[in-house]
Write an enzyme that holds these catalytic residues in place. Structure first.
Site, PDB file in Angstrom:
ATOM      1  N   CYS A  13       0.809  -1.218   0.000  1.00  0.00           N
ATOM      2  CA  CYS A  13       0.000   0.000   0.000  1.00  0.00           C
ATOM      3  C   CYS A  13       0.842   1.268   0.000  1.00  0.00           C
ATOM      4  CB  CYS A  13      -0.953  -0.002   1.193  1.00  0.00           C
ATOM      5  SG  CYS A  13      -2.291  -1.200   1.015  1.00  0.00           S
ATOM      6  N   ASP A  67      -8.944  -3.349  -4.652  1.00  0.00           N
ATOM      7  CA  ASP A  67      -7.636  -3.003  -4.098  1.00  0.00           C
ATOM      8  C   ASP A  67      -6.583  -3.948  -4.670  1.00  0.00           C
ATOM      9  OD1 ASP A  67      -5.490  -2.138  -2.383  1.00  0.00           O
ATOM     10  OD2 ASP A  67      -7.026  -1.434  -0.987  1.00  0.00           O
ATOM     11  N   HIS A 139      -9.559 -10.633 -13.879  1.00  0.00           N
ATOM     12  CA  HIS A 139      -8.988 -10.032 -15.086  1.00  0.00           C
ATOM     13  C   HIS A 139      -7.478  -9.984 -14.944  1.00  0.00           C
ATOM     14  CE1 HIS A 139      -9.040  -7.741 -18.767  1.00  0.00           C
ATOM     15  NE2 HIS A 139      -8.311  -6.775 -18.218  1.00  0.00           N
ATOM     16  N   ASP A 223     -10.219   1.394   7.901  1.00  0.00           N
ATOM     17  CA  ASP A 223      -9.059   0.546   8.124  1.00  0.00           C
ATOM     18  C   ASP A 223      -7.787   1.354   7.917  1.00  0.00           C
ATOM     19  OD1 ASP A 223      -9.154   0.698   5.355  1.00  0.00           O
ATOM     20  OD2 ASP A 223      -8.954  -1.455   5.015  1.00  0.00           O
TER      21      ASP A 223
END
EC number: 2.7.9.3
Length: 328
Positions: A13, A67, A139, A223
């Protein structure tokens, strides 16, 4: 042994577009949640919440999120588990239950063997299975950097949603996982050292924490991921119109996190997070502590405006003052 983290500039992240830059892009496009006379759109873009929520019938809402990110660890199976847990977390943060996920895979097929991609997908599938979430396709594209994640659909009770704009003065602030994932992952990328506690933290689902929060009547949560504790706390307090008072000594840290900061293993995303929130906070904590509070987490815990079993109280919400965040 191939080290996946060496095939990407960023990691986890921490590779997100910086929050301030992203907000500038969205503001420049004039994107806001459209007026919805039907009342079906419950959570949209306005407050930068964890997922979008649409009411489909009385007592039921659909929660939708996506995400994905570059490798945060070298082990492909662990990376898949971490990425899946991170994607599922957005649904848990809204008080929902994941129902179905679609894989999102970007792969440098000319430089990395498909055997590694298979391990990534296996890790993601196993974590989704633990969550009771069906994985039904997805995908894939060719890319110079490997990336993996999920688009997740879940269900929630619209009367029990947890949102980042529902904080009220007097509520305690709690976190459910320790901080330090960003600096430890950066150290792992630089040195190859493995930190089992960090991997266990990132692969642990936020399911139990979310259930405990909803059961306790919590209505405000988010979060803690790429924008760090300070970044996500800033978004929560700003959206709720309150000030967040944070006790840094109460914030739990992973073993080795402070040492990693002292040794210089601070991700660029962590420094950008701190730069973004600094104009909106006051406090006299040292730089090391502030960097840890801003550390870009991957698959971190929940930040809850409330007190629930298993969570650590780290501060409280108060009436909005001069600053959005007070670190004391």
């Amino acid at each position: 042994m191939l080290r996946l983290t060496q095939y990407a500039q960023g990691g986890g992240c921490a590779c997100k577009i910086p929050p301030g830059e992203l907000e500038d892009v969205l503001a420049g496009m004039g994107l806001t949640t459209p007026d919805d006379p039907s009342g079906e759109l419950l959570v949209g873009l306005d407050t930068g919440d964890d997922a979008a929520v649409v009411r489909i019938e009385r007592g039921t809402a659909v929660v939708s999120t996506a995400d994905f990110f570059t490798p945060v660890v070298d082990d492909p199976y662990d990376w898949g588990r971490i990425a899946a847990a991170n994607a599922l977390s957005d649904v848990y943060a809204m008080g929902g239950r994941p129902l179905m996920a679609l894989n999102l895979l970007c792969w440098p097929r000319e430089t990395l063997p498909y055997d590694l991609a298979r391990e990534v997908l296996r890790g993601g599938a196993e974590v989704a299975a633990l969550a009771g979430c069906h994985v039904a396709g997805g995908h894939s594209v060719t890319d110079q950097e490997p990336k993996y994640g999920m688009a997740v659909t879940g269900l929630a009770d619209p009367a029990k949603l947890m949102r980042n704009d529902a904080g009220r003065p007097g509520l305690p602030l709690s976190v459910t996982k320790p901080l330090g994932l960003g600096v430890l992952n950066n150290r792992h990328k630089a040195t190859g050292e493995v930190f089992p506690e960090a991997v266990a933290t990132m692969t642990r689902l936020n399911a139990d924490a979310a259930e405990a929060a909803v059961t306790a009547g919590v209505r405000c949560a988010t979060d803690v991921t790429g924008f760090g504790l300070l970044g996500h706390l800033f978004k929560l307090a700003r959206a709720s119109g309150v000030t967040a008072v944070l006790d840094p000594s109460a914030v739990p840290l992973l073993d080795g996190a402070r040492e990693a900061v002292r040794a210089g293993y601070v991700p660029g995303g962590t420094r950008r997070n701190l730069d973004w929130v600094t104009p909106h906070l006051t406090g006299d904590a040292d730089e090391e502590t502030m960097l840890l509070l801003a550390d870009a987490q991957t698959s971190g815990g929940l930040l809850i405006a409330g007190e629930v079993p298993g969570a650590t109280v780290i501060g409280e919400l108060t009436v909005r003052g001069e600053h959005v965040i007070v670190v004391r």
